[in-house]
Design a protein around this motif. Structure first.
Motif, PDB file in Angstrom:
ATOM      1  N   ARG A 191       0.854  -1.190   0.000  1.00 58.14           N
ATOM      2  CA  ARG A 191       0.000   0.000   0.000  1.00 58.14           C
ATOM      3  C   ARG A 191       0.885   1.234   0.000  1.00 58.14           C
ATOM      4  O   ARG A 191       1.896   1.297   0.703  1.00 58.14           O
ATOM      5  N   ASP A 218      -0.508   4.131   0.799  1.00 60.22           N
ATOM      6  CA  ASP A 218      -1.138   4.974   1.796  1.00 60.22           C
ATOM      7  C   ASP A 218      -1.615   4.056   2.913  1.00 60.22           C
ATOM      8  O   ASP A 218      -1.263   2.876   2.933  1.00 60.22           O
ATOM      9  N   HIS A 219      -2.397   4.583   3.817  1.00 59.08           N
ATOM     10  CA  HIS A 219      -2.847   3.779   4.959  1.00 59.08           C
ATOM     11  C   HIS A 219      -4.349   3.912   5.149  1.00 59.08           C
ATOM     12  O   HIS A 219      -4.977   4.833   4.631  1.00 59.08           O
ATOM     13  N   SER A 243      -6.509   6.239  -2.874  1.00 59.93           N
ATOM     14  CA  SER A 243      -5.647   5.192  -2.323  1.00 59.93           C
ATOM     15  C   SER A 243      -4.886   4.520  -3.463  1.00 59.93           C
ATOM     16  O   SER A 243      -5.421   4.336  -4.556  1.00 59.93           O
TER      17      SER A 243
END
Length: 211
Positions: free
Chosen positions: A92, A94-95, A102
């Motif tokens: 990923r 992002d989180h 995303s």
């Protein structure tokens, strides 16, 4: 596997006859799919696949598992290598939960063939639309040695008798795939069917009572 139309690379059209194109890295000798009546494209929040893309495929399955289990497996990107045979890494960028914007980066191997050496597809996908527990749409490029594909991928999830109906549709554009549309379409379909099949197996294994 994501897409605004682009096409870069100079690989010859002849090489396409043996070049694996699916974003899940399957090597196949798929035949052109039989002609069928057009069906409405899948959408997520009103947006679907690339309507002008020449390469398009779909797959679906009913998964005997709770919707939350299916959704978690599909959106927990960093755990994809644990249940998807042809995903070698996934990160990923992002989180938190999936949301518009995303992004994630993942790789899948491409076996050697008479036209190209063994390589790996590096795929960067960006979520464009999402509705939790219902649908996801992402886009992005898949890049390998002598190969670039732009894809748009839509997933749909719906509770039905017997579990969850999972449907997916993807389109590809790019110089290589557009040079041999029937072959590229067949390989993409095979890749989507493998993905849905492995999602089904993983979700049903998780929801199976343990004695």
């Amino acid at each position: 596997m994501s897409r605004t139309r682009t096409a870069t690379t100079t690989t010859t059209a002849a090489a396409l006859l043996t070049l694996p194109l699916t974003a899940v890295g399957l090597l196949a000798t798929a035949a052109a799919p039989a002609a069928a009546r057009p069906v409405p494209s899948l959408t997520c929040r009103g947006e679907g696949v690339d309507a002008e893309a020449p390469v398009r495929a779909r797959a679906e399955a009913v998964i005997d598992a709770p919707l939350r289990t299916v959704w978690k497996l599909q959106t927990d990107v960093e755990r994809w290598p644990g249940w998807q045979t042809h995903v070698t890494s996934a990160d990923r960028l992002d989180h938190g939960p999936f949301r518009p914007g995303s992004a994630f980066r993942w790789t899948t191997p491409v076996p050697p063939n008479p036209a190209t050496p063994a390589t790996s597809l590096d795929i960067t996908s960006t979520v464009r639309q999402v509705e939790r527990g219902s649908c996801i749409r992402w886009t992005g490029p898949a890049v390998g040695e002598g190969l670039r594909i732009e894809g748009v991928h839509v997933w749909s999830f719906r509770k039905v008798p017997g579990g969850v109906l999972v449907r997916t549709e993807e389109t590809h554009t790019g110089e290589q795939v557009e040079a041999n549309v029937p072959y590229a379409t067949g390989v993409l379909k095979q890749g989507l069917e493998a993905w849905v099949g492995e999602l089904k197996a993983a979700a049903e294994a998780r929801s199976c009572p343990r004695g």
